[in-house]
Design a protein around this motif. Structure first.
Motif, PDB file in Angstrom:
ATOM      1  N   PRO A  26       0.835  -1.202   0.000  1.00 31.41           N
ATOM      2  CA  PRO A  26       0.000   0.000   0.000  1.00 31.41           C
ATOM      3  C   PRO A  26       0.868   1.250   0.000  1.00 31.41           C
ATOM      4  N   SER A  29       0.734   7.436   0.716  1.00 34.29           N
ATOM      5  CA  SER A  29      -0.262   8.449   0.398  1.00 34.29           C
ATOM      6  C   SER A  29      -0.632   8.326  -1.062  1.00 34.29           C
ATOM      7  N   GLU A  99      -8.449  12.216   0.386  1.00 35.07           N
ATOM      8  CA  GLU A  99      -7.451  11.187   0.095  1.00 35.07           C
ATOM      9  C   GLU A  99      -8.123  10.070  -0.701  1.00 35.07           C
ATOM     10  N   MET A 101      -8.434   6.439  -1.905  1.00 39.04           N
ATOM     11  CA  MET A 101      -8.037   5.156  -1.331  1.00 39.04           C
ATOM     12  C   MET A 101      -7.914   4.034  -2.359  1.00 39.04           C
ATOM     13  N   CYS A 108     -14.656   5.096   2.518  1.00 40.58           N
ATOM     14  CA  CYS A 108     -14.423   4.775   3.928  1.00 40.58           C
ATOM     15  C   CYS A 108     -15.711   5.038   4.700  1.00 40.58           C
ATOM     16  N   CYS A 123     -12.495   0.790   4.475  1.00 42.82           N
ATOM     17  CA  CYS A 123     -12.718   1.387   3.158  1.00 42.82           C
ATOM     18  C   CYS A 123     -13.022   0.285   2.149  1.00 42.82           C
ATOM     19  N   LYS A 132      -7.980   0.385   7.622  1.00 43.62           N
ATOM     20  CA  LYS A 132      -6.871   1.318   7.507  1.00 43.62           C
ATOM     21  C   LYS A 132      -6.678   2.114   8.789  1.00 43.62           C
ATOM     22  N   LEU A 134      -5.173   5.726   9.669  1.00 44.83           N
ATOM     23  CA  LEU A 134      -4.850   6.942   8.936  1.00 44.83           C
ATOM     24  C   LEU A 134      -4.370   8.047   9.868  1.00 44.83           C
ATOM     25  N   THR A 141      -2.092   6.776   4.814  1.00 43.97           N
ATOM     26  CA  THR A 141      -2.246   5.439   5.366  1.00 43.97           C
ATOM     27  C   THR A 141      -1.005   5.058   6.165  1.00 43.97           C
ATOM     28  N   GLU A 144      -2.454  -1.066   7.020  1.00 44.62           N
ATOM     29  CA  GLU A 144      -3.571  -1.574   6.227  1.00 44.62           C
ATOM     30  C   GLU A 144      -3.729  -3.066   6.461  1.00 44.62           C
TER      31      GLU A 144
END
Length: 526
Positions: A26, A29, A99, A101, A108, A123, A132, A134, A141, A144
């Motif tokens: 992941p 950002s 943001e 995702m 989310c 999300c 997640k 955050l 993130t 995750e």
């Protein structure tokens, strides 16, 4: 090529895509959600900043097994009040950030906050749900955890019916943060899992599974998968989980199963409401659990061994079909427990012409003929429904009209819903209810929130636009008068459609909105 063969081919393709997504690490950002063309053609802000006017009264009691009120889940507390104790933005030079995702999806839905103010959220993407962690300011993130794919995604691809995704409330959409900052949810395997998050020695963060309870012996789980998109057996997704005051984890399924898990022993007990469906979450008080099906409102308690037992049952007008703006033919609301000592519980019905707000007395010994306090019709004839929870504060309720919203394709090209928001109060003597104010704001599908810290109701609105611009606003309405005080543009286009997700007020005064492509945030900057 037959529809079924095409579906299998699509399933194989998406399965390969999902496998690739799982293998990829992941990003820290992903960047902001792109705005669709036209955002310079609409107002960025309207209205004026306001001074905070805290509401008199007291918050619902703190649930002993949930994170503090306002931090624990979609509906803010055990009673489901949708009310936060702190102030949200006041409209002082508000700033909107977001943001993204996922490339497709990423909404989310449930947003919670740990003790340090970090966001713990779930999300939904087209390759599976992601838990997640955050950063609350940057929305980057930190950690995750991937949940199993929901059967509805497989069914949507193989049956070419994407409404299955948009009307699926299972697989982790309803989750809660407990009193030890652990996220508890039911995944698509019909397992209830409890996830903790921790910081590693290298400074990074990670999720760990602390508990995993398999409901398979109680819940049919022959569900569609990429390997077997057309199973022969039965599949009953778990809709929601919540703890009771004694620490049991209650769960409900779409096909009307209601059960408990004893975390200390792992013992599972359950009953079934035959012929009834549950698509909403539920609320819990010290003396019982309020659950609504598509036929009736129930008050439950647990026997000594944890088996759910009906205290009382009250049917309501479920109408003759599913309205545009509803997930099923029944109430669209999670029950709200409210009033002094939690003496009332409220839902809406699904009456054909005009939906009603229904208020009932919760006490077990109330005669059946006296349980209903009031039945108040709301919104216009032939255009009245909601699929979101009510706001409750003191003896007051706020309800929004979702009639006409189905999914993210419903309001494109400048379209909107008929709208409407109404406040209803129970009379001080409990003899009925009164309509206090009505607003014409169009809040298509958000779970709204009230700030007890400043007296504002927060909506997520979209007005019709003759130029075809799809502009989405965080809108603040005065709880006392129903007057709109200010609006801040959040974004334009489908990526900013909230698609049934809530507004969540953070402890730092930020308003977070789950949107189709991720998470948006509005905070005062002046």
């Amino acid at each position: 090529m037959s529809r079924r063969t095409l579906g299998r081919a699509l399933a194989f393709t998406v399965a390969l895509t999902a496998g690739t997504a799982v293998a990829a690490p992941p990003p820290a950002s992903a960047g902001p959600i792109p705005r669709a063309p036209g955002h310079r053609l609409v107002d960025a802000y309207a209205g004026a900043p306001v001074a905070a006017r805290p509401l008199p009264g007291t918050q619902p009691p703190q649930h002993p097994h949930l994170a503090p009120n306002g931090r624990s889940g979609m509906h803010a507390d055990g009673w489901g009040s949708a009310t936060s104790p702190w102030s949200g933005p006041l409209g002082a030079r508000p700033r909107a950030d977001s943001e993204r995702m996922a490339l497709l999806g990423g909404e989310c839905a449930t947003v919670t906050f740990d003790r340090a103010g970090r966001i713990v959220t779930v999300c939904g993407t087209f390759t599976g749900f992601l838990v997640k962690l955050l950063d609350p300011r940057s929305l980057a993130t930190l950690a995750e955890y991937r949940l199993p794919q929901r059967p509805s995604t497989v069914e949507a691809i193989t049956r070419l019916d994407f409404s299955r995704i948009f009307k699926d409330t299972s697989g982790g959409a309803y989750a809660y943060l407990d009193d030890e900052d652990r996220l508890v949810l039911a995944d698509s395997r019909q397992h209830i899992v409890r996830l903790a998050h921790r910081q590693r020695a290298d400074g990074g963060w990670e999720f760990t599974v602390t508990d995993d309870w398999d409901l398979g012996e109680r819940v049919p789980h022959d569900c569609a998968t990429w390997a077997d998109p057309y199973p022969d057996g039965s599949c009953d997704p778990v809709t929601s989980v919540m703890p009771d005051w004694q620490g049991r984890v209650w769960w409900v399924t779409r096909q009307g199963r209601i059960g408990t898990v004893d975390p200390a022993t792992g013992t599972i007990r359950s009953v079934r409401l035959n012929g009834e469906e549950i698509q909403n979450s539920f609320s819990v008080a010290a003396d019982g659990v309020s659950i609504v099906s598509d036929h009736a409102l129930y008050e439950f308690t647990a026997t000594a061994d944890g088996t759910p037992a009906v205290v009382w049952r009250q049917t309501y007008d479920r109408g003759t079909g599913t309205k545009p703006g509803s997930v099923n033919q029944g109430s669209g609301t999670t029950p709200d427990i409210f009033g002094d000592g939690g003496r009332y519980v409220a839902i809406t019905d699904n009456a054909d012409d005009r939906m009603h707000v229904l208020v009932y007395r919760r006490d077990a010994d109330v005669p059946a003929g006296r349980r209903l306090v009031c039945e108040v019709p709301v919104f216009a004839s032939g255009a009245s429904t909601t699929d979101n929870s009510l706001i409750s504060w003191g003896d007051s309720l706020v309800v929004e009209n979702n009639y006409g919203y189905e999914d993210v394709s419903s309001l494109t090209f400048g379209r909107s819903v008929v709208g409407g928001v109404t406040r209803i109060d129970v009379r001080p003597d409990g003899s009925g209810c009164e309509t206090v104010w009505e607003s014409g704001e169009r809040s298509p599908s958000v779970v709204p929130k009230l700030s007890a810290g400043n007296g504002l109701v927060y909506l997520y609105t979209k007005d019709p636009n003759s130029l075809g611009v799809d502009a989405w606003y965080l809108t603040a309405v005065d709880f006392r008068t129903g007057q709109t005080r200010w609006k801040q543009l959040v974004g334009t286009g489908v990526g900013y459609d909230n698609n049934w997700a809530p507004i969540t007020l953070g402890p730092d005064g930020t308003a977070y909105i789950g949107v189709f492509n991720g998470l948006a945030a509005v905070r005062d900057d002046g």
